[in-house]
Design an enzyme around this catalytic site. Structure first.
Site, PDB file in Angstrom:
ATOM      1  N   SER A 119     -29.519  36.914  33.259  1.00 43.62           N
ATOM      2  CA  SER A 119     -29.689  37.885  32.182  1.00 43.62           C
ATOM      3  C   SER A 119     -30.583  39.009  32.689  1.00 43.62           C
ATOM      4  O   SER A 119     -30.322  39.550  33.761  1.00 43.62           O
ATOM      5  CB  SER A 119     -30.257  37.201  30.936  1.00 43.62           C
TER       6      SER A 119
ATOM      7  N   HIS B 164     -25.376  38.218  30.689  1.00 40.68           N
ATOM      8  CA  HIS B 164     -25.343  38.855  29.373  1.00 40.68           C
ATOM      9  C   HIS B 164     -24.975  40.326  29.514  1.00 40.68           C
ATOM     10  O   HIS B 164     -25.618  41.072  30.256  1.00 40.68           O
ATOM     11  CB  HIS B 164     -26.704  38.729  28.688  1.00 40.68           C
TER      12      HIS B 164
ATOM     13  N   ASP C  55     -31.114  30.800  27.064  1.00 39.31           N
ATOM     14  CA  ASP C  55     -29.679  30.584  27.267  1.00 39.31           C
ATOM     15  C   ASP C  55     -29.473  29.978  28.656  1.00 39.31           C
ATOM     16  O   ASP C  55     -30.069  30.413  29.633  1.00 39.31           O
ATOM     17  CB  ASP C  55     -28.908  31.894  27.154  1.00 39.31           C
TER      18      ASP C  55
END
Length: 341
Positions: free
Chosen positions: A17, A44, A136
């Site tokens: 990310s 992401h 995540d």
């Protein structure tokens, strides 16, 4: 009965990310041209813009990198990158792109990729968590390890944003915690290493359910209604009630939007800031209108109503100044960029 032959862990799923482009480039640049595994990369990305990540990684090292296509076979020596607004999943040697519900506000989501690999690949999988905020990938990495796979985590001290690596390590014990520049060589070693077959526990019902939701969306009756088994929390995406799906503090709504406790807290913090910003705008506008009315009335009929409007303008302006100071003191630099690289 004959002995079962050793196998190799040839499917590598990578999650990144904020700060992840630099880490991914470091990983890919260190892989050899004859790397015998496949890399499936989820980062992401913003849903509304194209991504150049596949091109960046294609230029970073000797392996070809391409944007994943639905139904494409997973071939060794290739890097596959999740496109914007699609979960990237695996299924029996092929790639699957899905518009399943967002997870922690993201699609593609790292947990969705990792879970699918755990379900379909079992012990053949290596999961890699790189730089990023929040958590995540942590639950998905846990699923990979539970199904006999391996975990590799970027050293939090080496990551531009240490949240994802630290949260992954809070759920998974692994000896493979290394700097991004060392991960490529480590993966090459792990993928080439023969592994003796081990008994792998079956995928849990909740793992299978969450994987199916990422593929197909939520069906009626997938979760108990929130009014029967509700957490008391609200989904930031659709404002529906959230049901706690496991004791690790993960939640889903009727639509299927998934949230970890950390991501849910961050989303509600964003909602709180947005509400305060709306209140600040309303106070500024109230003060401006009250001053205008006070000035108009003072020119025609001083005192009385004009003074009340002036007092209202002063009160609103003072409240706006207080709220503005609070927002400035509480503001921090954005930790996560969701625009496509």
């Amino acid at each position: 009965m004959g002995a079962v032959s050793p196998f190799r862990r040839d499917l590598v799923v990578v999650g990144a990310s904020a700060g992840g482009v630099e880490a991914l480039r470091a990983v890919v640049s260190a892989l050899p041209s004859d790397f015998p595994g496949a890399l499936v990369v989820t980062m992401h990305l913003s849903a509304g813009s194209p991504s150049a990540l596949a091109l960046i990684l294609d230029r970073a090292g000797p392996l070809p990198a391409r944007s994943a296509r639905h139904g494409a076979p997973i071939e060794p020596g290739t890097v596959y990158v999740a496109p914007p607004d699609r979960h990237l999943l695996t299924d029996d040697g092929v790639l699957v792109l899905s518009q399943g519900p967002t997870e922690n506000g993201h699609r593609p989501a790292i947990n969705a990729t990792f879970r699918s690999a755990a379900v379909t690949g079992g012990p053949n999988v290596i999961g890699v968590v790189l730089s990023g905020v929040l958590d995540d990938g942590a639950a998905g990495l846990r699923a990979i390890v539970d199904r006999g796979g391996l975990a590799v985590v970027q050293d939090p001290g080496d990551a531009l944003y240490s949240g994802m690596p630290m949260n992954a390590l809070s759920l998974v014990e692994t000896e493979h915690v290394v700097r991004a520049g060392e991960i490529g060589a480590l993966l090459d070693k792990l993928v080439r290493m023969p592994v003796e077959p081990v008994e792998v526990p079956p995928a849990s019902d909740i793992l299978l359910l969450e994987d199916r939701i990422a593929r197909d969306g939520v069906r009626a009756g997938a979760f108990p209604p929130a009014e029967q088994n509700g957490s008391g929390y609200t989904c930031p995406d659709c404002q529906g009630g959230l049901t706690e799906v496991d004791p690790m503090g993960r939640y889903r709504c009727r639509i299927g939007h998934a949230w970890s406790a950390q991501a849910l807290l961050a989303a509600h913090d964003d909602e709180f800031r947005f509400a305060l910003q709306k209140a600040l705008r309303a106070l500024d506008e109230k003060a401006g209108l009250a001053r205008k009315l006070a000035a108009q009335l003072s020119a025609r009929r001083p005192g009385g109503l004009a003074e009340r409007y002036a007092a209202s303008a002063k009160e609103a302006a003072e409240a706006a100044d207080t709220l503005r100071r609070f927002l400035l003191e509480a503001s921090e630099p954005a930790e996560e960029q969701t625009t496509a690289p």
